[in-house]
Design a protein around this motif. Structure first.
Motif: not given
Length: 325
Positions: A22-26
């Motif tokens: 999720t962090f990577a996607r943001s």
């Protein structure tokens, strides 16, 4: 390209790895739509591939082979480095677990770049700036990652794991890294199951009941264990409790124990020394129960009850039971 090392268990990608995705996607969205790839050591079942697709993973780099039948940090790093080469990734990251931190540290050393551990958030992309926990979580530090690849780990529960708005392909490709004998010198040769945890994993628990010297003795945990059960949480203890042999070490929270990030932490009879605070400072809310109104844990807590845990906790348990009928 952003590459995320994903750790798995029998149910699929573990929660903190889903948080890292999720962090990577943001981060990818902030960079104008940079794709996210995942590297997984071991077989990739259809259910896991489907799960990664829902988290926006474009490609899954599958690593198998004799060198990966058991965990070896340097060998896993070789796999991540090879997957990075395949994907052309400019960012390499993982969840800040013991394995994630070890593997990513190896990757940083192999790439000759700096590593940021326990990142909570990112700022600008040019330059790329991250905010991370330091001094056992007692302070925050801004760190610039000018070199490429940018290499870091994400602190547990820094973000909430959220599926992507749109499903990705999660195309499966095999990754065959070159692994030397030196990569296997330090490896897991056997594992032992820990003593059963009353209410599941301490690190992933959303509610943790803490117990310190105020418990009084090894027989002083009955009400605390009942509260743990009533709230569906896990029991965590201070170092003095394990040192006295009242509870097993795997329940210890702190700098030399587990670092937790629950929604609610209820430390009972814990003074809150810096070593313990290092393990619980990421809790979203803290309700301290202590006889000392000036105890560090009380002054840092979101809420506090000044009183003897052996009087306060039974009263809480009684009220919960009453409300539950």
């Amino acid at each position: 390209m952003i590459l995320v090392l994903v750790e798995t268990d029998a149910s699929g990608a573990i929660e903190v790895s889903r948080e890292a995705l999720t962090f990577a996607r943001s981060l990818g969205d902030a960079g104008g739509g940079i794709p996210v790839d995942a590297v997984v050591v071991g077989d990739v079942a259809d259910a896991l591939r489907d799960q990664l697709a829902t988290y926006g993973v474009r490609t899954v780099h599958r690593v198998t082979g004799d060198a990966f039948t058991s965990y070896a940090g340097a060998a896993w790093a070789a796999a991540v480095q090879e997957a990075r080469r395949q994907a052309g990734s400019v960012v390499v990251m993982a969840a800040g677990t013991p394995r994630g931190n070890e593997v990513i540290a190896h990757v940083a050393a192999r790439e000759g770049v700096a590593m940021a551990a326990n990142v909570l958030s990112f700022g600008g992309l040019a330059p790329f700036v991250v905010t991370r926990q330091v001094v056992g979580g007692a302070a925050l530090e801004e760190m610039r990652l000018d070199e490429r690849p940018a290499v870091f780990t994400v602190a547990g529960h820094a973000v909430e794991a959220q599926p992507a708005p749109a499903r990705a392909d999660a195309a499966l490709v095999d990754c065959a890294p070159a692994v030397s004998e030196s990569d296997l010198v330090a490896r897991v040769v056997s594992t032992e199951e820990p003593e059963p945890d009353l209410s599941g994993s301490l690190r992933s628990a959303r509610v943790v009941i803490g117990a310190g010297r105020g418990a009084g003795s090894a027989d002083g945990f009955k009400d605390l264990l009942e509260l743990t059960d009533l709230l569906g949480g896990s029991l965590g203890v201070s170092r003095v409790v394990t040192s006295l042999g009242w509870r097993p070490h795997h329940e210890q929270v702190g700098q030399t124990g587990s670092r937790i990030s629950p929604d609610l932490y209820i430390p009972c009879g814990i003074s809150g020394a810096i070593q313990h605070w290092a393990g619980c400072s990421s809790a979203k809310s803290i309700l301290a129960i202590n006889t000392d109104a000036e105890a560090p844990m009380v002054t840092k807590a979101t809420y506090a009850v000044i009183g003897d845990l052996h009087e306060v906790v039974p009263a809480i348990n009684e009220e919960i039971r009453r409300r539950q009928g």
